[in-house]
Design a protein around this motif. Structure first.
Motif, PDB file in Angstrom:
ATOM      1  N   VAL A  16      66.582   2.981   3.274  1.00  0.00           N
ATOM      2  CA  VAL A  16      66.090   4.225   3.883  1.00  0.00           C
ATOM      3  C   VAL A  16      64.608   4.052   4.161  1.00  0.00           C
ATOM      4  O   VAL A  16      63.854   3.631   3.272  1.00  0.00           O
ATOM      5  CB  VAL A  16      66.302   5.445   2.960  1.00  0.00           C
ATOM      6  N   VAL A  17      64.194   4.350   5.390  1.00  0.00           N
ATOM      7  CA  VAL A  17      62.762   4.435   5.714  1.00  0.00           C
ATOM      8  C   VAL A  17      62.512   5.811   6.316  1.00  0.00           C
ATOM      9  O   VAL A  17      63.275   6.294   7.130  1.00  0.00           O
ATOM     10  CB  VAL A  17      62.311   3.325   6.684  1.00  0.00           C
ATOM     11  N   MET A  18      61.422   6.443   5.890  1.00  0.00           N
ATOM     12  CA  MET A  18      61.094   7.788   6.366  1.00  0.00           C
ATOM     13  C   MET A  18      59.648   7.832   6.840  1.00  0.00           C
ATOM     14  O   MET A  18      58.781   7.151   6.300  1.00  0.00           O
ATOM     15  CB  MET A  18      61.336   8.819   5.258  1.00  0.00           C
ATOM     16  N   LYS A  19      59.437   8.647   7.873  1.00  0.00           N
ATOM     17  CA  LYS A  19      58.096   8.861   8.432  1.00  0.00           C
ATOM     18  C   LYS A  19      57.499   7.553   8.950  1.00  0.00           C
ATOM     19  O   LYS A  19      56.418   7.133   8.556  1.00  0.00           O
ATOM     20  CB  LYS A  19      57.185   9.488   7.378  1.00  0.00           C
ATOM     21  N   THR A  20      58.195   6.889   9.868  1.00  0.00           N
ATOM     22  CA  THR A  20      57.617   5.746  10.552  1.00  0.00           C
ATOM     23  C   THR A  20      57.072   6.205  11.901  1.00  0.00           C
ATOM     24  O   THR A  20      57.406   7.287  12.388  1.00  0.00           O
ATOM     25  CB  THR A  20      58.647   4.623  10.759  1.00  0.00           C
ATOM     26  N   ALA A  21      56.255   5.345  12.529  1.00  0.00           N
ATOM     27  CA  ALA A  21      55.480   5.772  13.695  1.00  0.00           C
ATOM     28  C   ALA A  21      56.263   5.760  15.002  1.00  0.00           C
ATOM     29  O   ALA A  21      55.878   6.426  15.966  1.00  0.00           O
ATOM     30  CB  ALA A  21      54.239   4.889  13.837  1.00  0.00           C
ATOM     31  N   SER A  22      57.356   5.003  15.074  1.00  0.00           N
ATOM     32  CA  SER A  22      58.084   4.887  16.338  1.00  0.00           C
ATOM     33  C   SER A  22      59.521   4.483  16.075  1.00  0.00           C
ATOM     34  O   SER A  22      59.876   4.083  14.960  1.00  0.00           O
ATOM     35  CB  SER A  22      57.427   3.843  17.244  1.00  0.00           C
ATOM     36  N   ARG A  23      60.341   4.560  17.122  1.00  0.00           N
ATOM     37  CA  ARG A  23      61.727   4.104  17.004  1.00  0.00           C
ATOM     38  C   ARG A  23      61.761   2.633  16.621  1.00  0.00           C
ATOM     39  O   ARG A  23      62.562   2.212  15.779  1.00  0.00           O
ATOM     40  CB  ARG A  23      62.463   4.320  18.330  1.00  0.00           C
ATOM     41  N   GLU A  24      60.910   1.853  17.280  1.00  0.00           N
ATOM     42  CA  GLU A  24      60.897   0.415  17.011  1.00  0.00           C
ATOM     43  C   GLU A  24      60.479   0.139  15.563  1.00  0.00           C
ATOM     44  O   GLU A  24      61.071  -0.716  14.896  1.00  0.00           O
ATOM     45  CB  GLU A  24      59.928  -0.287  17.972  1.00  0.00           C
ATOM     46  N   GLU A  25      59.478   0.865  15.093  1.00  0.00           N
ATOM     47  CA  GLU A  25      58.960   0.589  13.754  1.00  0.00           C
ATOM     48  C   GLU A  25      59.977   0.880  12.672  1.00  0.00           C
ATOM     49  O   GLU A  25      60.047   0.164  11.654  1.00  0.00           O
ATOM     50  CB  GLU A  25      57.691   1.407  13.496  1.00  0.00           C
ATOM     51  N   ARG A  26      60.805   1.902  12.850  1.00  0.00           N
ATOM     52  CA  ARG A  26      61.795   2.200  11.809  1.00  0.00           C
ATOM     53  C   ARG A  26      62.777   1.048  11.635  1.00  0.00           C
ATOM     54  O   ARG A  26      63.255   0.781  10.536  1.00  0.00           O
ATOM     55  CB  ARG A  26      62.532   3.505  12.105  1.00  0.00           C
ATOM     56  N   PHE A  27      63.081   0.330  12.724  1.00  0.00           N
ATOM     57  CA  PHE A  27      63.977  -0.821  12.631  1.00  0.00           C
ATOM     58  C   PHE A  27      63.243  -2.060  12.130  1.00  0.00           C
ATOM     59  O   PHE A  27      63.812  -2.862  11.381  1.00  0.00           O
ATOM     60  CB  PHE A  27      64.629  -1.088  13.983  1.00  0.00           C
ATOM     61  N   GLU A  28      61.985  -2.216  12.527  1.00  0.00           N
ATOM     62  CA  GLU A  28      61.191  -3.349  12.047  1.00  0.00           C
ATOM     63  C   GLU A  28      60.998  -3.269  10.540  1.00  0.00           C
ATOM     64  O   GLU A  28      61.096  -4.287   9.835  1.00  0.00           O
ATOM     65  CB  GLU A  28      59.830  -3.365  12.751  1.00  0.00           C
ATOM     66  N   GLU A  29      60.741  -2.072  10.023  1.00  0.00           N
ATOM     67  CA  GLU A  29      60.555  -1.892   8.582  1.00  0.00           C
ATOM     68  C   GLU A  29      61.871  -2.062   7.835  1.00  0.00           C
ATOM     69  O   GLU A  29      61.902  -2.583   6.718  1.00  0.00           O
ATOM     70  CB  GLU A  29      59.935  -0.527   8.297  1.00  0.00           C
ATOM     71  N   THR A  30      62.951  -1.619   8.434  1.00  0.00           N
ATOM     72  CA  THR A  30      64.267  -1.820   7.820  1.00  0.00           C
ATOM     73  C   THR A  30      64.601  -3.300   7.759  1.00  0.00           C
ATOM     74  O   THR A  30      65.159  -3.782   6.760  1.00  0.00           O
ATOM     75  CB  THR A  30      65.345  -1.063   8.609  1.00  0.00           C
ATOM     76  N   ARG A  31      64.267  -4.036   8.804  1.00  0.00           N
ATOM     77  CA  ARG A  31      64.497  -5.487   8.816  1.00  0.00           C
ATOM     78  C   ARG A  31      63.771  -6.147   7.635  1.00  0.00           C
ATOM     79  O   ARG A  31      64.323  -7.036   6.971  1.00  0.00           O
ATOM     80  CB  ARG A  31      64.016  -6.088  10.136  1.00  0.00           C
ATOM     81  N   LYS A  32      62.537  -5.725   7.366  1.00  0.00           N
ATOM     82  CA  LYS A  32      61.800  -6.282   6.235  1.00  0.00           C
ATOM     83  C   LYS A  32      62.552  -6.059   4.923  1.00  0.00           C
ATOM     84  O   LYS A  32      62.648  -6.956   4.082  1.00  0.00           O
ATOM     85  CB  LYS A  32      60.420  -5.617   6.135  1.00  0.00           C
ATOM     86  N   LEU A  33      63.075  -4.838   4.761  1.00  0.00           N
ATOM     87  CA  LEU A  33      63.796  -4.523   3.522  1.00  0.00           C
ATOM     88  C   LEU A  33      65.068  -5.351   3.407  1.00  0.00           C
ATOM     89  O   LEU A  33      65.374  -5.895   2.335  1.00  0.00           O
ATOM     90  CB  LEU A  33      64.123  -3.031   3.477  1.00  0.00           C
ATOM     91  N   PHE A  34      65.815  -5.454   4.500  1.00  0.00           N
ATOM     92  CA  PHE A  34      67.042  -6.243   4.463  1.00  0.00           C
ATOM     93  C   PHE A  34      66.747  -7.716   4.199  1.00  0.00           C
ATOM     94  O   PHE A  34      67.446  -8.376   3.412  1.00  0.00           O
ATOM     95  CB  PHE A  34      67.818  -6.090   5.772  1.00  0.00           C
ATOM     96  N   ASP A  35      65.730  -8.254   4.857  1.00  0.00           N
ATOM     97  CA  ASP A  35      65.361  -9.658   4.625  1.00  0.00           C
ATOM     98  C   ASP A  35      65.028  -9.878   3.154  1.00  0.00           C
ATOM     99  O   ASP A  35      65.456 -10.859   2.539  1.00  0.00           O
ATOM    100  CB  ASP A  35      64.154 -10.045   5.483  1.00  0.00           C
ATOM    101  N   TYR A  36      64.254  -8.971   2.599  1.00  0.00           N
ATOM    102  CA  TYR A  36      63.882  -9.063   1.188  1.00  0.00           C
ATOM    103  C   TYR A  36      65.126  -9.040   0.298  1.00  0.00           C
ATOM    104  O   TYR A  36      65.276  -9.862  -0.615  1.00  0.00           O
ATOM    105  CB  TYR A  36      62.957  -7.906   0.836  1.00  0.00           C
ATOM    106  N   GLY A  37      66.028  -8.109   0.579  1.00  0.00           N
ATOM    107  CA  GLY A  37      67.214  -7.983  -0.257  1.00  0.00           C
ATOM    108  C   GLY A  37      68.138  -9.182  -0.164  1.00  0.00           C
ATOM    109  O   GLY A  37      68.585  -9.718  -1.191  1.00  0.00           O
TER     110      GLY A  37
END
Length: 434
Positions: free
Chosen positions: A276-297
């Protein structure tokens, strides 16, 4: 020249030696996110792998619809409706659908829509009007449906939430259609922790939801509608650049107040994660930040069996038994204990027994549960789980049966016990004379 070669060789040796001496844990990289609030959990156990201000309560926007999806799935399971049930669109959802300010597929009145069609439009295209139509079908009104949403949230063990409508819109956008029991100043609220808890139950209780949420495009009423989740593999055009292996859900969201939000889930090599990511700056950023979390996991964690079925804990391999043909019975874990383990943290786990009784009374059955064993973690990862019950527990069971001793032997034992106590008392009395 020879001197330079020696120096280069020495530097190479020092670099290699330094890398070999580096602590194992330092090799495992941490993750940082631009999201205001975020969380990453193991979808099987509910264990938290990463969190950032996960208890912060924020507007979830259309992630609210995950609860609407859950209640639709539950109504189908209980037989109240079916995928083929049809309904017409009332004035309220029609007014939302006709408003160009809201995402919508364009609904028509005096027409029958199936639950399946309405659900797909809601889950895939994040349509608001179809969510309201489904809420009215199930509960009679959106106000009654909101009550169901909050009751179900409590039942699922969610914390830090407030549901005031079925869509994720602010109530101030609903005009005269504010759901009964709420006010125009109200808005839906959820923490990342609460959103992950809801997603956990949706994914595990109703896996069919992923078949729909993972659909890139589909047909609705003669038109093609597109998924707002750009991380799904197979999205059309340039959106395919955001694709991520194994993503099949779950729900995006956007309002001016909420910013861009996203609850995602992906499965790779048998492991499923929820982010879950909340309060990101753009549509693209919410997916970019999610990618970071998935990569980490997926890169830093893997499911490991830490204690096998039949494991016997040191200094707790048996329990005493009274009134039985044997004086004790061996005990062991009835199932294997597995969890998501971060690279380098294999030694941070231990096992602990919680036994129901210190002594058993015959007869005792083979495989009888006498307590539970749980994993105990002593490391630096977030300490927590998004579900109330700790899934990192397994039963502790007996390895064999113990029959009850016959009446004659029990009688002899009783007599022996009586005279034994009598003798002990006599000895104590005699000692008192001297």
């Amino acid at each position: 020249m020879i001197q330079k070669c020696k120096m280069a060789l020495l530097l190479a040796v020092l670099v290699i030696a330094g890398s070999l001496l580096m602590p194992v844990n330092s090799l495992a990289q941490e993750v940082e996110t631009k999201a205001k609030s975020a969380i990453l959990v193991d979808a099987e156990t509910g264990d938290i792998l990463f969190q950032k201000e996960a208890e912060l309560t924020l507007p979830p926007a259309s992630m609210t619809k995950m609860m609407t999806e859950y209640l639709v799935m539950e109504a189908i399971e209980e037989g109240d409706i079916s995928w083929d049930t049809t309904t017409q669109i009332s004035d309220y959802p029609y007014s939302i659908s006709a408003n160009p300010s809201f995402s919508g597929v364009g609904l028509t009145q005096n027409k029958e829509y199936t639950v399946r069609a309405l659900y797909e439009a809601m889950a895939i295209n994040s349509d608001n009007a179809t969510a309201i139509a489904l809420a009215e079908l199930i509960a009679g009104s959106e106000g009654e449906f909101v009550k169901m949403m909050n009751e179900k949230a409590a039942e699922l063990g969610m914390e830090d939430y407030q549901f005031v409508n079925s869509t994720g819109l602010s109530n101030s956008d609903l005009g005269d259609n504010v759901p009964e029991g709420t006010s125009a100043d109200d808005t839906n609220l959820m923490s990342a922790h609460a959103a992950a808890t809801l997603a956990y139950h949706l994914v595990n209780d109703y896996p069919e939801a992923l078949e729909i949420s993972g659909t890139p495009t589909t047909q609705f009423d003669g038109q093609e509608i597109q998924n707002w989740n750009w991380m799904i593999p197979g999205m059309p055009g340039y959106l395919s650049d955001f694709g991520y292996e194994g993503v099949d859900g779950l729900k995006t969201g956007y309002t001016e107040m909420a910013g861009n939000t996203f609850t995602g889930t992906a499965k790779q090599d048998g492991q499923r994660l929820i982010s879950v990511v909340m309060k990101t700056a753009s549509r693209e950023e919410r997916f970019e930040e999610t990618r970071k979390l998935f990569d980490y996991g997926f890169e830093q964690f893997e499911t490991q069996e830490l204690y096998a079925t039949g494991y016997q804990m040191e200094n707790s391999t048996s329990l005493p038994v009274t009134k039985g043909k044997e004086n004790s019975v061996a005990i062991e874990t009835g199932e294997a204990l597995s969890t998501m383990v971060k690279e380098g943290e294999e030694d941070s786990y231990s096992i602990e027994y919680e036994l129901e009784e210190e002594e058993l009374t015959a007869p005792v059955e083979s495989g009888q549960q006498v307590g539970q064993a749980k994993l105990v973690y002593d490391g630096e990862l977030p300490d927590g789980n998004i579900v109330k019950e700790n899934p990192n527990t397994v039963p502790v069971v007996t390895t064999s049966a113990v029959e009850k001793s016959n009446w004659f032997m029990l009688t002899l034992g009783g007599i022996g016990g009586f005279f034994g106590d009598l003798f002990t008392g006599a000895v104590d009395m005699v000692k008192g004379w001297f």
